[in-house]
Each structure stands twice: as structure tokens, then as C-alpha cells.
Design a protein around this motif. Sequence first.
Motif, PDB file in Angstrom:
ATOM      1  N   THR A 281     -14.060  -3.604   0.374  1.00 46.91           N
ATOM      2  CA  THR A 281     -12.597  -3.579   0.344  1.00 46.91           C
ATOM      3  C   THR A 281     -12.165  -2.177  -0.087  1.00 46.91           C
ATOM      4  O   THR A 281     -12.918  -1.459  -0.754  1.00 46.91           O
ATOM      5  CB  THR A 281     -12.020  -4.607  -0.643  1.00 46.91           C
ATOM      6  OG1 THR A 281     -12.418  -4.263  -1.982  1.00 46.91           O
ATOM      7  CG2 THR A 281     -12.520  -6.017  -0.328  1.00 46.91           C
TER       8      THR A 281
ATOM      9  N   LYS B  52      -4.668   5.239   0.979  1.00 47.59           N
ATOM     10  CA  LYS B  52      -5.196   6.334   0.161  1.00 47.59           C
ATOM     11  C   LYS B  52      -6.360   7.027   0.863  1.00 47.59           C
ATOM     12  O   LYS B  52      -6.512   8.257   0.771  1.00 47.59           O
ATOM     13  CB  LYS B  52      -5.638   5.812  -1.209  1.00 47.59           C
ATOM     14  CG  LYS B  52      -4.492   5.452  -2.138  1.00 47.59           C
ATOM     15  CD  LYS B  52      -5.019   5.062  -3.515  1.00 47.59           C
ATOM     16  CE  LYS B  52      -3.874   4.788  -4.497  1.00 47.59           C
ATOM     17  NZ  LYS B  52      -4.384   4.436  -5.851  1.00 47.59           N
TER      18      LYS B  52
ATOM     19  N   TRP C  34      -8.335   0.648  -0.418  1.00 47.80           N
ATOM     20  CA  TRP C  34      -6.912   0.941  -0.236  1.00 47.80           C
ATOM     21  C   TRP C  34      -6.828   1.862   0.982  1.00 47.80           C
ATOM     22  O   TRP C  34      -7.025   3.076   0.873  1.00 47.80           O
ATOM     23  CB  TRP C  34      -6.375   1.637  -1.475  1.00 47.80           C
ATOM     24  CG  TRP C  34      -4.892   1.764  -1.572  1.00 47.80           C
ATOM     25  CD1 TRP C  34      -4.027   2.180  -0.616  1.00 47.80           C
ATOM     26  CD2 TRP C  34      -4.082   1.489  -2.730  1.00 47.80           C
ATOM     27  NE1 TRP C  34      -2.740   2.183  -1.073  1.00 47.80           N
ATOM     28  CE2 TRP C  34      -2.743   1.761  -2.385  1.00 47.80           C
ATOM     29  CE3 TRP C  34      -4.365   1.054  -4.032  1.00 47.80           C
ATOM     30  CZ2 TRP C  34      -1.691   1.622  -3.285  1.00 47.80           C
ATOM     31  CZ3 TRP C  34      -3.310   0.898  -4.921  1.00 47.80           C
ATOM     32  CH2 TRP C  34      -1.990   1.178  -4.559  1.00 47.80           C
TER      33      TRP C  34
ATOM     34  N   GLY D 183      -6.956  -4.309   3.870  1.00 46.52           N
ATOM     35  CA  GLY D 183      -7.951  -3.456   3.242  1.00 46.52           C
ATOM     36  C   GLY D 183      -9.335  -4.089   3.198  1.00 46.52           C
ATOM     37  O   GLY D 183     -10.117  -3.841   2.289  1.00 46.52           O
TER      38      GLY D 183
ATOM     39  N   ARG E  47       1.194  -9.505  -1.151  1.00 47.95           N
ATOM     40  CA  ARG E  47       0.513  -9.274  -2.432  1.00 47.95           C
ATOM     41  C   ARG E  47       0.992 -10.323  -3.419  1.00 47.95           C
ATOM     42  O   ARG E  47       2.197 -10.565  -3.556  1.00 47.95           O
ATOM     43  CB  ARG E  47       0.831  -7.881  -2.964  1.00 47.95           C
ATOM     44  CG  ARG E  47       0.209  -7.566  -4.333  1.00 47.95           C
ATOM     45  CD  ARG E  47       0.553  -6.139  -4.734  1.00 47.95           C
ATOM     46  NE  ARG E  47      -0.090  -5.733  -5.985  1.00 47.95           N
ATOM     47  CZ  ARG E  47       0.568  -5.524  -7.123  1.00 47.95           C
ATOM     48  NH1 ARG E  47       1.882  -5.676  -7.182  1.00 47.95           N
ATOM     49  NH2 ARG E  47      -0.088  -5.136  -8.204  1.00 47.95           N
TER      50      ARG E  47
ATOM     51  N   ARG F 245      -7.929  -7.598  -6.136  1.00 54.29           N
ATOM     52  CA  ARG F 245      -7.847  -6.198  -6.530  1.00 54.29           C
ATOM     53  C   ARG F 245      -8.190  -6.030  -8.007  1.00 54.29           C
ATOM     54  O   ARG F 245      -8.088  -6.961  -8.789  1.00 54.29           O
ATOM     55  CB  ARG F 245      -6.438  -5.658  -6.239  1.00 54.29           C
ATOM     56  CG  ARG F 245      -6.156  -5.551  -4.754  1.00 54.29           C
ATOM     57  CD  ARG F 245      -4.872  -4.813  -4.420  1.00 54.29           C
ATOM     58  NE  ARG F 245      -4.446  -3.868  -5.448  1.00 54.29           N
ATOM     59  CZ  ARG F 245      -4.979  -2.651  -5.631  1.00 54.29           C
ATOM     60  NH1 ARG F 245      -5.969  -2.243  -4.872  1.00 54.29           N
ATOM     61  NH2 ARG F 245      -4.522  -1.874  -6.575  1.00 54.29           N
TER      62      ARG F 245
ATOM     63  N   TRP G 106       0.809  -1.216   0.000  1.00 50.97           N
ATOM     64  CA  TRP G 106       0.000   0.000   0.000  1.00 50.97           C
ATOM     65  C   TRP G 106       0.846   1.270   0.000  1.00 50.97           C
ATOM     66  O   TRP G 106       0.370   2.315  -0.431  1.00 50.97           O
ATOM     67  CB  TRP G 106      -0.915   0.018   1.226  1.00 50.97           C
ATOM     68  CG  TRP G 106      -1.744  -1.214   1.421  1.00 50.97           C
ATOM     69  CD1 TRP G 106      -1.685  -2.082   2.477  1.00 50.97           C
ATOM     70  CD2 TRP G 106      -2.787  -1.712   0.575  1.00 50.97           C
ATOM     71  NE1 TRP G 106      -2.604  -3.088   2.325  1.00 50.97           N
ATOM     72  CE2 TRP G 106      -3.298  -2.880   1.170  1.00 50.97           C
ATOM     73  CE3 TRP G 106      -3.334  -1.274  -0.631  1.00 50.97           C
ATOM     74  CZ2 TRP G 106      -4.335  -3.624   0.592  1.00 50.97           C
ATOM     75  CZ3 TRP G 106      -4.373  -2.017  -1.199  1.00 50.97           C
ATOM     76  CH2 TRP G 106      -4.848  -3.167  -0.591  1.00 50.97           C
ATOM     77  N   GLN G 107       2.071   1.163   0.480  1.00 45.93           N
ATOM     78  CA  GLN G 107       2.896   2.363   0.626  1.00 45.93           C
ATOM     79  C   GLN G 107       4.172   2.320  -0.210  1.00 45.93           C
ATOM     80  O   GLN G 107       5.160   2.978   0.112  1.00 45.93           O
ATOM     81  CB  GLN G 107       3.250   2.568   2.100  1.00 45.93           C
ATOM     82  CG  GLN G 107       2.013   2.760   2.961  1.00 45.93           C
ATOM     83  CD  GLN G 107       2.351   3.128   4.387  1.00 45.93           C
ATOM     84  OE1 GLN G 107       3.057   4.090   4.640  1.00 45.93           O
ATOM     85  NE2 GLN G 107       1.846   2.351   5.326  1.00 45.93           N
TER      86      GLN G 107
ATOM     87  N   CYS H 217      -9.833   5.576  -3.530  1.00 44.29           N
ATOM     88  CA  CYS H 217      -9.199   4.606  -2.634  1.00 44.29           C
ATOM     89  C   CYS H 217      -9.615   3.175  -2.969  1.00 44.29           C
ATOM     90  O   CYS H 217      -9.562   2.296  -2.108  1.00 44.29           O
ATOM     91  CB  CYS H 217      -9.519   4.930  -1.176  1.00 44.29           C
ATOM     92  SG  CYS H 217     -11.278   4.823  -0.750  1.00 44.29           S
ATOM     93  N   ASP H 218     -10.015   2.947  -4.230  1.00 44.94           N
ATOM     94  CA  ASP H 218     -10.364   1.604  -4.713  1.00 44.94           C
ATOM     95  C   ASP H 218     -11.472   0.947  -3.886  1.00 44.94           C
ATOM     96  O   ASP H 218     -11.482  -0.283  -3.723  1.00 44.94           O
ATOM     97  CB  ASP H 218      -9.126   0.684  -4.716  1.00 44.94           C
ATOM     98  CG  ASP H 218      -8.098   1.108  -5.743  1.00 44.94           C
ATOM     99  OD1 ASP H 218      -8.313   2.128  -6.407  1.00 44.94           O
ATOM    100  OD2 ASP H 218      -7.067   0.413  -5.862  1.00 44.94           O
TER     101      ASP H 218
END
Length: 475
Positions: free
Chosen positions: A208, A213, A210, A96, A289, A321, A30-31, A143-144
Motif C-alpha cells: 500500500t 506523494k 500514498w 493506494g 476515508r 493507514r 490524498w490531495q 509515500c507511506d
Amino acid sequence: MPISCPDETTASNDSSATCFPVQNATESFWQTQQHPLSDHRSTPELPAHSDIVIVGAGYAGVSTAYHLSRDLGEAPSITILEARAVCSGATGRNGGHLRPDFYGHIPTYIERAGPRAGAEIAEFEIANLRALKRFIERENINCDFTLTRSIDVWCNEEAARKAKGIYDSMVAHDFNYMDDVVFYTGSEVDGICGVKGAVACASFTAGTMWPFKFIMHLVEKLVKSKQVNLQTHTPVLSVNPDRAGGFLVETPRGQVHANKVIYANNAYVAGVLPEYRRNIVPCKGICCRITTADAKESSPLLNNSYINRTDDNTLSYLVPRADGSIIVGGAAAKFQPFREQWYNNVDDSCLIDAVKYYYDGYMQRTYRGWEGTDARIDKIWTGVMGYSYDSNPHIGQVPAKENEFILAGFNGHGMPVIWLAAKELADMVTQAKPFEATSLPKLFKTSQARIDRAIMGQEEEGDILGNGNRPSTKP
């Protein structure tokens, strides 16, 4: 050696007993791209005074600051003190997953406090999901966010029978929210969930997103409005009453005088509130991931989020995702015996040795249609969560400490709780609203009784590890 928070024999009120986040944490997916405000300091020096000081700039701290500054006509001065970068702790390291608890731990809460108390928690978490959806859509936050179905999967026959019994008992209580749950057994299970060896599954609404974000969107608004003074890389060493009134919040960069203090530093709260050292314990988890060479083309489409329980009852959460990649984590059953690697351990600079290879080949061995893909771990990281002794967060005024408030101890389950919890806490802080006048579930209220129960070890024993995704902190 793993870095641990103070235990009962070492904890004290002085700063030498304080535990802090490490500065070289593993990088989460995520970062991988930091935000321009991640290391922001609103002013070169700390403000001499702030009406409200918030300890922690994760989901809880930033959400509380947003509600404080948003809901008041004449906003107080607010300072957020963060030991590392914004959202560098558990919020920026989780899966998430906005997944309300419909039945996983609810039977335990019903046993403790009755059906209404259990239903309150499920209903609050469902309301939290809906409120976040409305807010994200209204603010047009990138933020998805996805509203989806979450699928619980059991591959163990005995565990599946128990799960069906729990589902039936929840239906028998006539909770309205259970209308959203569908439980499947028999030959159709495999086709519904796509998990090899599945003998039962259930489906209900979840979300879900992100998380990093989302938090940074709030931070942008707060910084732009000048309503909040954000100070990153400024760990709080201690909070002590000032003889003249209020509190002196000590940091390595100096002190801030505050009228009120909110502790939103979750796993690290015992460093500044040692009375919580048995109530909120830092515990490490693992997440990764998974990608393929051409994820959108070569991998079967997964539209739902998952909680998978293998034949040996190892639990993993999974979030697909939009880019075709997979976020998956958990597997606490695999590392639970290696206590020193995860329990009371704040070192998120290294992975948990006992489980760091568990997700190699996970998609190929778990999901039908993935056998021929080259799905592999693209990024793996660890994070530190705050697990409470009785599995409920601690929210409200710190017992016997006027103008000190806590929002912590989310048991790896903060995503479906924190947004509305922060809103209610903001009202408690600024309007002196009693806990009982809020919409918060009554089991979430922090109290001296809960603190004492954990210290004395009188809470009912039992490992909830196999019953959900929250490992027990009980010794």
C-alpha cells in the motif's frame, strides 16, 4: 446530466468530439493538501517543439517521463501536457492498493491464451511490486509505502467454493508464485480475517502507499533536472500528422510540434484516439476515508489490506493507514444497474448516487471489534478509470500509427502494473525495442485485432464484476 465521452455515433477525428476531465472534481483525501508543483508550468508558453510529448500527468505519464529521462545518456526533450493538475485523475483518487492479481482474473486469461500467458500477468505484477519497493527505499520516498499481506474474504458460501476451486486450479498449474498464497476455510477463518460472516479467506503479499506523494516525488525530480517541460491545465484537443514530419499537438494554448507522442491519459484516450472508444471506456468509481475520534486508541488494529465480498457478493477493497484511518472503496455491484451514473461517464465532480451512502457504518457492520466505535466517513470522492473491453491494458505502438504509443486502459488495476510497464514502454519509444522483446505480458500488447474485436463485439461475453474489482465495460 452526466458528462460522457463520445460513443460510436458521435466520435470523430475533430476536436468537437473530444471529451475532457471536468474542472471541479470532488476532492480526494490524498490531495487535501496540494503540492507546490500541482499546477506547475515549466515555461510561460508552450515549447514550439519537443522530441516526445506525453499526454497525461498521472501515474502512467509521469512514470514514463521519469524512465525516459533517467535511462538515456542524452535525454530527449520531453513535454507533459495535463488537462488539470498533476495526478488529479484516477491515480490521485484510488485506494493506494499495490495488490498483484494472483488468481482473480488469471483463470480467464488462461482460458483465452493458455497457462503461460496467465502466469505472465501475475508474475509481472509481483515483479512490479518488488521493483517499486526497491525504488522507494533507494530514493527514500515519503509515500507511506508498506509491504503487507492482502486478505481476500468471501462471505457467500457458493462464491467461496468457487474461489477455492480457482485456488486449487492455480496450484495444480504449479505456478511458483502460488507458494505465497494461503487459503483458509473452516472455523479458523473468522479469527484470521476478523470479518463477520466470513466463510473463506486467502492471504498473499501486497503493498500500500500514498500514490499522490509518490508521483509528486517524481515530478520534483523531473522539474528540478530541467529534463521535462510540464504544462498543467493544458488539455490536448487533437494530434495530427505534420506534412513536414512529426505531429502537431493542438491545445487551447497553442500547439507543440512533436517527433513522437505517448498517450497516457487512460480514461480520456478516446478523445484523441477515437479508434479506442470501444476498447477503453471511462467508468466512475467511489472511494472514501473512514476515521474515528481517536483512531489509534479506540479502533482495533488492522495490519492487512483487504478485498471483502459480502454475502450478496458486493466487493470492497480496504487499506488501513498508519494514522488509524481506513481507505475503502468499490461496491460496484450496488451501482452497476444504474448505468448512466458510471458507465462512459467522466463527471467526477459528483458522487455516484446509487452508492454514496453505502459505506456509512461499514466498519461497524463488517469487522468484529468495531461495533462500539464511532467510525465514520471523513472524506468521500469519485474518480474516472479506463476500463478495457477485454480487461487488459493497451500498451505499445498504436496500430498503423508510427511514433505514436499508448499506455492506458488499466481497469482500476494500474497500481500493480504501471511502474514497470512505463519502463518497458520507454525502451520501446527510444530504442525501437519490439513489444515481444520486453518483459510485458503478451496480452497487454495493443493491436488492431483487439481494437476490431471490441468494435465488433466479438469478445466472449460475461460480467467479471463479481470475480474481482473490475466492472465489465461490455454493453
